[in-house]
Design a protein around this motif. Structure first.
Motif, PDB file in Angstrom:
ATOM      1  N   THR B  20       0.841  -1.208   0.000  1.00 21.56           N
ATOM      2  CA  THR B  20       0.000   0.000   0.000  1.00 21.56           C
ATOM      3  C   THR B  20       0.872   1.252   0.000  1.00 21.56           C
ATOM      4  N   LEU B  21       1.912   1.212   0.838  1.00 17.14           N
ATOM      5  CA  LEU B  21       2.829   2.359   0.888  1.00 17.14           C
ATOM      6  C   LEU B  21       3.524   2.560  -0.444  1.00 17.14           C
ATOM      7  N   GLU B  22       3.932   1.453  -1.059  1.00 20.58           N
ATOM      8  CA  GLU B  22       4.635   1.539  -2.334  1.00 20.58           C
ATOM      9  C   GLU B  22       3.713   2.106  -3.427  1.00 20.58           C
ATOM     10  N   LEU B  23       2.494   1.565  -3.478  1.00 20.62           N
ATOM     11  CA  LEU B  23       1.530   2.042  -4.478  1.00 20.62           C
ATOM     12  C   LEU B  23       1.243   3.529  -4.294  1.00 20.62           C
ATOM     13  N   THR B  24       0.955   3.911  -3.045  1.00 19.43           N
ATOM     14  CA  THR B  24       0.608   5.303  -2.768  1.00 19.43           C
ATOM     15  C   THR B  24       1.798   6.216  -3.016  1.00 19.43           C
ATOM     16  N   GLY B  25       2.951   5.806  -2.481  1.00  9.05           N
ATOM     17  CA  GLY B  25       4.146   6.640  -2.598  1.00  9.05           C
ATOM     18  C   GLY B  25       4.527   6.880  -4.051  1.00  9.05           C
ATOM     19  N   LEU B  26       4.590   5.783  -4.816  1.00  5.51           N
ATOM     20  CA  LEU B  26       4.983   5.921  -6.214  1.00  5.51           C
ATOM     21  C   LEU B  26       3.984   6.755  -7.004  1.00  5.51           C
ATOM     22  N   SER B  27       2.688   6.449  -6.830  1.00  7.58           N
ATOM     23  CA  SER B  27       1.709   7.169  -7.646  1.00  7.58           C
ATOM     24  C   SER B  27       1.595   8.633  -7.212  1.00  7.58           C
ATOM     25  N   LEU B 145       2.213  26.795  -0.453  1.00  9.21           N
ATOM     26  CA  LEU B 145       0.767  26.973  -0.311  1.00  9.21           C
ATOM     27  C   LEU B 145       0.007  25.676  -0.571  1.00  9.21           C
ATOM     28  N   VAL B 146       0.605  24.773  -1.348  1.00  7.28           N
ATOM     29  CA  VAL B 146      -0.131  23.582  -1.766  1.00  7.28           C
ATOM     30  C   VAL B 146      -0.072  22.474  -0.710  1.00  7.28           C
ATOM     31  N   ILE B 147       0.757  22.634   0.297  1.00  8.34           N
ATOM     32  CA  ILE B 147       0.926  21.537   1.275  1.00  8.34           C
ATOM     33  C   ILE B 147      -0.395  21.085   1.905  1.00  8.34           C
ATOM     34  N   PRO B 148      -1.261  21.985   2.410  1.00  6.41           N
ATOM     35  CA  PRO B 148      -2.508  21.484   3.019  1.00  6.41           C
ATOM     36  C   PRO B 148      -3.426  20.714   2.057  1.00  6.41           C
ATOM     37  N   PRO B 149      -3.747  21.252   0.865  1.00  2.41           N
ATOM     38  CA  PRO B 149      -4.576  20.448  -0.041  1.00  2.41           C
ATOM     39  C   PRO B 149      -3.871  19.177  -0.521  1.00  2.41           C
ATOM     40  N   TRP B 150      -2.561  19.258  -0.679  1.00  2.90           N
ATOM     41  CA  TRP B 150      -1.807  18.086  -1.131  1.00  2.90           C
ATOM     42  C   TRP B 150      -1.855  16.991  -0.068  1.00  2.90           C
ATOM     43  N   SER B 151      -1.808  17.391   1.211  1.00  2.00           N
ATOM     44  CA  SER B 151      -1.930  16.424   2.304  1.00  2.00           C
ATOM     45  C   SER B 151      -3.251  15.682   2.214  1.00  2.00           C
ATOM     46  N   VAL B 193      -7.430  -4.043  10.075  1.00  2.00           N
ATOM     47  CA  VAL B 193      -7.031  -3.305   8.867  1.00  2.00           C
ATOM     48  C   VAL B 193      -7.377  -1.819   9.008  1.00  2.00           C
ATOM     49  N   ALA B 194      -8.553  -1.548   9.568  1.00  2.00           N
ATOM     50  CA  ALA B 194      -8.943  -0.154   9.774  1.00  2.00           C
ATOM     51  C   ALA B 194      -7.928   0.541  10.676  1.00  2.00           C
ATOM     52  N   LEU B 195      -7.492  -0.166  11.722  1.00  2.00           N
ATOM     53  CA  LEU B 195      -6.497   0.424  12.627  1.00  2.00           C
ATOM     54  C   LEU B 195      -5.173   0.665  11.902  1.00  2.00           C
ATOM     55  N   PHE B 196      -4.798  -0.235  10.995  1.00  2.00           N
ATOM     56  CA  PHE B 196      -3.583  -0.041  10.202  1.00  2.00           C
ATOM     57  C   PHE B 196      -3.676   1.263   9.391  1.00  2.00           C
ATOM     58  N   TYR B 197      -4.799   1.417   8.691  1.00  2.00           N
ATOM     59  CA  TYR B 197      -4.978   2.649   7.897  1.00  2.00           C
ATOM     60  C   TYR B 197      -4.944   3.878   8.795  1.00  2.00           C
ATOM     61  N   LEU B 198      -5.651   3.784   9.908  1.00  2.00           N
ATOM     62  CA  LEU B 198      -5.746   4.921  10.826  1.00  2.00           C
ATOM     63  C   LEU B 198      -4.362   5.342  11.317  1.00  2.00           C
ATOM     64  N   ALA B 199      -3.576   4.333  11.728  1.00  2.00           N
ATOM     65  CA  ALA B 199      -2.240   4.628  12.251  1.00  2.00           C
ATOM     66  C   ALA B 199      -1.363   5.236  11.160  1.00  2.00           C
ATOM     67  N   LEU B 200      -1.441   4.659   9.957  1.00  2.00           N
ATOM     68  CA  LEU B 200      -0.619   5.143   8.852  1.00  2.00           C
ATOM     69  C   LEU B 200      -0.949   6.597   8.529  1.00  2.00           C
ATOM     70  N   ILE B 201      -2.240   6.894   8.476  1.00  2.00           N
ATOM     71  CA  ILE B 201      -2.640   8.248   8.115  1.00  2.00           C
ATOM     72  C   ILE B 201      -2.299   9.233   9.210  1.00  2.00           C
ATOM     73  N   PHE B 202      -2.422   8.792  10.447  1.00  2.00           N
ATOM     74  CA  PHE B 202      -2.031   9.649  11.567  1.00  2.00           C
ATOM     75  C   PHE B 202      -0.551  10.023  11.455  1.00  2.00           C
ATOM     76  N   LEU B 203       0.262   9.013  11.152  1.00  2.00           N
ATOM     77  CA  LEU B 203       1.701   9.235  11.015  1.00  2.00           C
ATOM     78  C   LEU B 203       2.005  10.207   9.863  1.00  2.00           C
ATOM     79  N   LEU B 204       1.355   9.971   8.720  1.00  2.02           N
ATOM     80  CA  LEU B 204       1.590  10.837   7.557  1.00  2.02           C
ATOM     81  C   LEU B 204       1.159  12.274   7.847  1.00  2.02           C
TER      82      LEU B 204
END
Lengths: 248, 226
Positions: B20-27, B145-151, B193-204
């Motif tokens: 998931t990280l690889e797919l998201t990061g690369l794209s 300026l784009v950092i917030p929408p890009w996040s 799985v939901a907790l995995f996503y939650l933790a990942l997004i919190f970190l990002l």
């Protein structure tokens, strides 16, 4: 002759802002353009370095025709300083970097050379101690002085000033005019659009009065202020005196 | 109800998370490059660049106007009929990239256009070329300026990348689906799985906030109003 403007025309939609303006500027000369708002004064300045493309007419800087399509306009602009009404300092850069940018990216100076030159220009406008401040951390007067330093650093053949004090609080106008007066004294060639009649009277070699897209009258300040030849000039001077209570 | 979790799920889920990280990061990265080019063409594409402006605009409308799922299915199932074949992961990265590029282009365009016009004017007046003015004056401001929408887009893409499980890519969602099918522990697996996503997004989110803080400049963007 350093700058020659010949029969400049510019139209925005239906409105013709410049209706054939011609004048010239000698090296070391300071000319001040006065006139009511919406008369095309700013448009005229912007047509000279082609920030706005004129519809018709020609401009020469020394032997080079600026308005020729073959000219490298970037190279020309590097020789013409431009000071804006609202400063337009680069928001993301410190005062020092604002002055250094053109030196490094246009003139190709090394970082060290550019820093020395930029610091010298900041010192000249009295802001060496603000070199690391961002524009938002400076007063309007200080920002405008940095923008003058930015223009000066490029060793321009002339500087165009577009109402450099109009966006300033009254108590900050003096410091900017003082810098400009010094420049005029050191022989910088300057073309200034301003409503500061005191500055016009004491610093200008010649005044150009513009109205509705044409030059109505031009002459030395004493003659133009004391016995204007044209009734429109007299009328404008009377109104501006009423408004500002005479020379500042 | 009796909840049963198992540590034995973890290796597969961790593998899925990695993908998931690889797919998201690369794209996101490839999409940023493409999106920035599209945005610049959409803002500055005049005169001789007008055809490029039209092409960029058409691209943005096409990829924002159709579902990501349709784009993915087209790339993976329809393109092979004309001889263009991708692996599931390849098709996934391509679809996600093309899709996010269109959205990122709009965020970049908004940021570029919110840099005041006087900045470009001042850069040109100094003798910088238009390209130099974009590079040294407009973009450094727009990218902050784009950092917030890009996040927002990044967070959306972390979750949005889950659609590629539909073409058999075993990223986090795909792994979860497999484990759930094998163990019949649907409820527990999806909670994990939901907790995995939650933790990942919190970190990002924390990382991006730190980036925003560290690149902040007085007088630029919303952050300076604090």
């Amino acid at each position: 002759m350093l700058l020659r403007v010949e029969d400049l025309h510019k139209r925005y939609g239906k409105e013709e802002v410049l209706k054939g303006v011609s004048f010239s500027l000698d090296k070391g000369e300071t000319k001040v353009i006065i006139g009511p708002s919406g008369t095309g004064k700013s448009t005229l300045l912007r047509c000279i370095n082609r920030l706005t493309e004129p519809d018709r007419g020609r401009v020469w800087l020394e032997e080079v025709e600026i308005t020729s399509p073959k000219v490298n306009i970037n190279r020309i602009r590097a020789q013409i300083g431009f000071v804006f009404q609202d400063f337009n300092l680069f928001t993301h850069l410190t005062a020092l970097d604002n002055v250094r940018l053109g030196l490094m990216r246009v003139k190709g100076m090394s970082r060290k050379e550019a820093t020395e030159r930029a610091m010298a220009e900041l010192a000249r406008v009295g802001l060496a101690d603000k070199a690391n401040a961002y524009p938002a951390e400076l007063s309007g007067g200080q920002q405008q002085r940095v923008s003058i330093a930015r223009a000066l650093a490029m060793d321009p053949k002339l500087i165009l000033f577009d109402e450099p004090t109009s966006a300033l609080d009254p108590e900050l106008i003096g410091e900017v005019l003082a810098v400009m007066e010094d420049l005029a004294k050191t022989g910088m060639t300057m073309l200034v659009v301003t409503h500061e009649m005191g500055f016009a009277r004491t610093v200008a070699d010649e005044i150009i009065f513009m109205e509705k897209g044409v030059i109505v009258e031009q002459g030395p300040p004493d003659q133009l202020f004391q016995c204007p030849k044209h009734p429109r000039t007299a009328e404008f001077l009377r109104r501006i005196t009423d408004l500002y209570g005479g020379t500042r | 109800m009796n909840l049963v979790f198992s540590w034995s799920w973890l290796p597969k889920l961790a593998q899925g998370l990695g993908l998931t990280l690889e797919l998201t990061g690369l794209s996101m990265a490839l999409g940023a490059v493409l999106g920035l080019i599209l945005a610049i063409l959409r803002v500055y594409g005049r005169g001789p660049l007008y055809p490029a402006y039209l092409l960029a605009s058409g691209y943005v409308h096409l990829f924002r106007g159709t579902p990501l799922l349709v784009q993915l299915m087209t790339i993976y199932f329809a393109l092979p009929t004309v001889g263009v074949r991708f692996s599931p992961v390849g098709a996934g990265i391509l679809a996600l990239t093309l899709n996010t590029a269109a959205y990122q282009a709009e965020y970049f365009r908004g940021a570029i256009q919110s840099v005041r016009a006087g900045q470009m004017q001042a850069a040109l007046a100094l003798g910088l070329s238009r390209l130099q003015a974009i590079r040294y004056v407009v973009l450094p401001q727009a990218l902050r300026l784009v950092i917030p929408p890009w996040s927002n887009e990044l967070i959306y893409m972390v979750k949005g990348s889950a659609v590629v499980y539909l073409i058999g890519v075993l990223e986090l969602m795909g792994q979860a689906k497999n484990i759930a099918a094998r163990t019949f522990r649907n409820f527990e697996v999806y909670i994990v799985v939901a907790l995995f996503y939650l933790a990942l997004i919190f970190l990002l989110t924390l990382i991006l906030r730190a980036v925003e803080r560290r690149t902040r400049i007085p007088g630029l963007g919303a952050a300076s109003r604090v």
